[in-house]
Write a protein that holds these residues in place. Structure first.
Motif, PDB file in Angstrom:
ATOM      1  N   GLU A 159       0.835  -1.199   0.000  1.00 38.77           N
ATOM      2  CA  GLU A 159       0.000   0.000   0.000  1.00 38.77           C
ATOM      3  C   GLU A 159       0.876   1.258   0.000  1.00 38.77           C
ATOM      4  OE1 GLU A 159      -4.004  -1.684   2.229  1.00 38.77           O
ATOM      5  OE2 GLU A 159      -2.575  -0.478   3.367  1.00 38.77           O
ATOM      6  N   ARG A 160       0.352   2.289  -0.662  1.00 34.52           N
ATOM      7  CA  ARG A 160       1.071   3.543  -0.832  1.00 34.52           C
ATOM      8  C   ARG A 160       0.198   4.713  -0.353  1.00 34.52           C
ATOM      9  NH1 ARG A 160       4.628   4.405  -5.030  1.00 34.52           N
ATOM     10  NH2 ARG A 160       3.683   2.601  -6.065  1.00 34.52           N
ATOM     11  N   TYR A 161       0.841   5.697   0.251  1.00 36.47           N
ATOM     12  CA  TYR A 161       0.160   6.951   0.613  1.00 36.47           C
ATOM     13  C   TYR A 161       0.908   8.083  -0.065  1.00 36.47           C
ATOM     14  CZ  TYR A 161      -1.692  10.808   3.437  1.00 36.47           C
ATOM     15  OH  TYR A 161      -2.284  11.970   3.844  1.00 36.47           O
TER      16      TYR A 161
ATOM     17  N   ARG B 221      -4.592   7.484  -2.641  1.00 30.48           N
ATOM     18  CA  ARG B 221      -4.364   6.112  -2.189  1.00 30.48           C
ATOM     19  C   ARG B 221      -4.423   5.211  -3.410  1.00 30.48           C
ATOM     20  NH1 ARG B 221      -5.484   4.961   3.221  1.00 30.48           N
ATOM     21  NH2 ARG B 221      -4.810   2.848   2.681  1.00 30.48           N
ATOM     22  N   ASN B 222      -3.256   4.769  -3.901  1.00 30.07           N
ATOM     23  CA  ASN B 222      -3.215   3.929  -5.095  1.00 30.07           C
ATOM     24  C   ASN B 222      -3.593   2.492  -4.770  1.00 30.07           C
ATOM     25  OD1 ASN B 222      -2.372   6.172  -6.414  1.00 30.07           O
ATOM     26  ND2 ASN B 222      -0.228   5.567  -6.586  1.00 30.07           N
ATOM     27  N   GLU B 223      -3.959   1.748  -5.823  1.00 28.86           N
ATOM     28  CA  GLU B 223      -4.279   0.337  -5.618  1.00 28.86           C
ATOM     29  C   GLU B 223      -3.039  -0.427  -5.164  1.00 28.86           C
ATOM     30  OE1 GLU B 223      -3.492   0.935 -10.068  1.00 28.86           O
ATOM     31  OE2 GLU B 223      -4.515   1.973  -8.431  1.00 28.86           O
ATOM     32  N   LYS B 224      -3.266  -1.560  -4.525  1.00 21.66           N
ATOM     33  CA  LYS B 224      -2.178  -2.353  -3.953  1.00 21.66           C
ATOM     34  C   LYS B 224      -1.244  -2.868  -5.042  1.00 21.66           C
ATOM     35  CE  LYS B 224      -1.612  -5.860  -0.360  1.00 21.66           C
ATOM     36  NZ  LYS B 224      -2.333  -6.788   0.533  1.00 21.66           N
ATOM     37  N   GLU B 225       0.070  -2.833  -4.769  1.00 19.89           N
ATOM     38  CA  GLU B 225       1.073  -3.313  -5.723  1.00 19.89           C
ATOM     39  C   GLU B 225       1.971  -4.338  -5.037  1.00 19.89           C
ATOM     40  OE1 GLU B 225       2.883  -0.120  -8.266  1.00 19.89           O
ATOM     41  OE2 GLU B 225       1.888   1.170  -6.808  1.00 19.89           O
ATOM     42  N   ASN B 226       2.332  -5.365  -5.756  1.00 18.76           N
ATOM     43  CA  ASN B 226       3.183  -6.420  -5.213  1.00 18.76           C
ATOM     44  C   ASN B 226       4.651  -6.118  -5.550  1.00 18.76           C
ATOM     45  OD1 ASN B 226       4.044  -8.788  -4.015  1.00 18.76           O
ATOM     46  ND2 ASN B 226       3.624 -10.036  -5.837  1.00 18.76           N
TER      47      ASN B 226
ATOM     48  N   LYS C 253       4.302   6.294 -11.488  1.00 17.10           N
ATOM     49  CA  LYS C 253       2.958   5.842 -11.857  1.00 17.10           C
ATOM     50  C   LYS C 253       1.990   7.009 -11.729  1.00 17.10           C
ATOM     51  CE  LYS C 253      -0.366   2.132 -11.023  1.00 17.10           C
ATOM     52  NZ  LYS C 253      -0.656   0.908 -10.248  1.00 17.10           N
TER      53      LYS C 253
END
Length: 298
Positions: free
Chosen positions: A202-204, A213-218, A232
């Motif tokens: 998760e990113r803030y 709040r971007n979508e979750k990235e692996n 991005k």
């Protein structure tokens, strides 16, 4: 640039990468940085100057022989001021500071063996003497943290505070951008009146005062650790500024729209390849001129 101008721009946090290099070459560079770090903890007592002046003036008028007592009083006051200053300087925390210049990264090991990798044009400082009681660092720029488990670990920036117990995360604080990405564990971010917890992936992001709040990235680690900057949906201006930090050059982009959104990456090891990665998706051209790059519309 004159020494005085360099120091003034340094105090205003307005040095370009080239000017920062020139500032570091000053003979009294270490003394200036130490004094600046110490003064961050100093706060002068509040004094009503006008009231104090009126009191002295009234007392002087009512004294027939002011010089008989005023000179010794001045000596005593001077001794007190010098003594107070010496005491406060001696009791101020001694900060350990690490800095990077353009096109440079640095690995820093903290007293508890936590590891911090500083990206280009960044600085990290902490008080080693009080580390066992308070694990706290101050960051200006960008850094990737691998924190050992223990008591609370805090990263202080101008835009917010990041708090963890033991985890891996990246913090970026540049001009109008503040970004925190959690890679492992959990990260608490405090900004103004907002407090939230990030989980892995998760990113803030705060960009020009707006929260995202971007979508979750692996992701396992930030790309800049592998000598590649990734973006991005960020304005081209952010990409250009990072390019300048990684290659220690100046980019002239006055003839292009730097607010256009960019998604992509560029390498830190090949300038021409990096420029092509930036200009081709944005339909731009570039021209090299000494230590600067000129961007033009295609």
């Amino acid at each position: 640039m004159k020494r005085e101008e360099l120091i003034q721009k340094w105090l205003d946090h307005a040095l370009t990468p080239q000017e920062l290099e020139a500032f570091k070459q000053l003979d009294d560079y270490e003394e200036l940085t130490k004094m600046n770090n110490a003064l961050q903890y100093f706060k002068a007592p509040e004094v009503d100057v006008e009231a104090a002046y009126n009191t002295v003036k009234t007392t002087a008028k009512n004294t027939s022989k002011p010089t008989s007592w005023f000179k010794p009083l001045l000596r005593i006051a001077a001794i007190l001021v010098i003594g107070l200053g010496t005491y406060m300087y001696a009791t101020l925390p001694t900060l350990t500071t690490f800095e990077t210049v353009a096109a440079n990264k640095k690995l820093v090991e903290l007293p508890d063996t936590s590891a911090v990798t500083l990206n280009a044009v960044s600085s990290l400082s902490f008080d080693e003497d009080s580390w066992k009681e308070k694990r706290e660092v101050t960051l200006d720029g960008e850094a990737y943290f691998k924190v050992e488990k223990g008591n609370t670990f805090s990263v202080l920036t101008d835009d917010g505070i990041v708090t963890v117990l033991g985890t891996q995360f990246n913090v970026k604080q540049r001009d109008n951008l503040f970004e925190v990405f959690c890679y492992e564990g959990a990260v608490q971010v405090s900004h103004n009146n907002t407090t939230l917890v990030l989980k892995p992936g998760e990113r803030y992001l705060i960009l020009n005062g707006k929260e995202f709040r971007n979508e979750k990235e692996n992701l396992k680690e930030p790309s800049w650790i592998r000598n590649e900057s990734s973006f991005k949906s960020l304005p081209l201006q952010e990409v250009i500024q990072e390019f300048e930090r990684q290659y220690n050059v100046t980019v002239d982009a006055k003839n292009v729209d730097t607010s256009m959104i960019f998604t992509g990456s560029f390498t830190h090891t090949d300038m021409d390849m990096a420029l092509q990665s930036i200009t081709l998706p944005s339909q731009l051209k570039y021209q090299k001129k000494q230590n600067s790059i000129i961007l033009k519309r295609d």
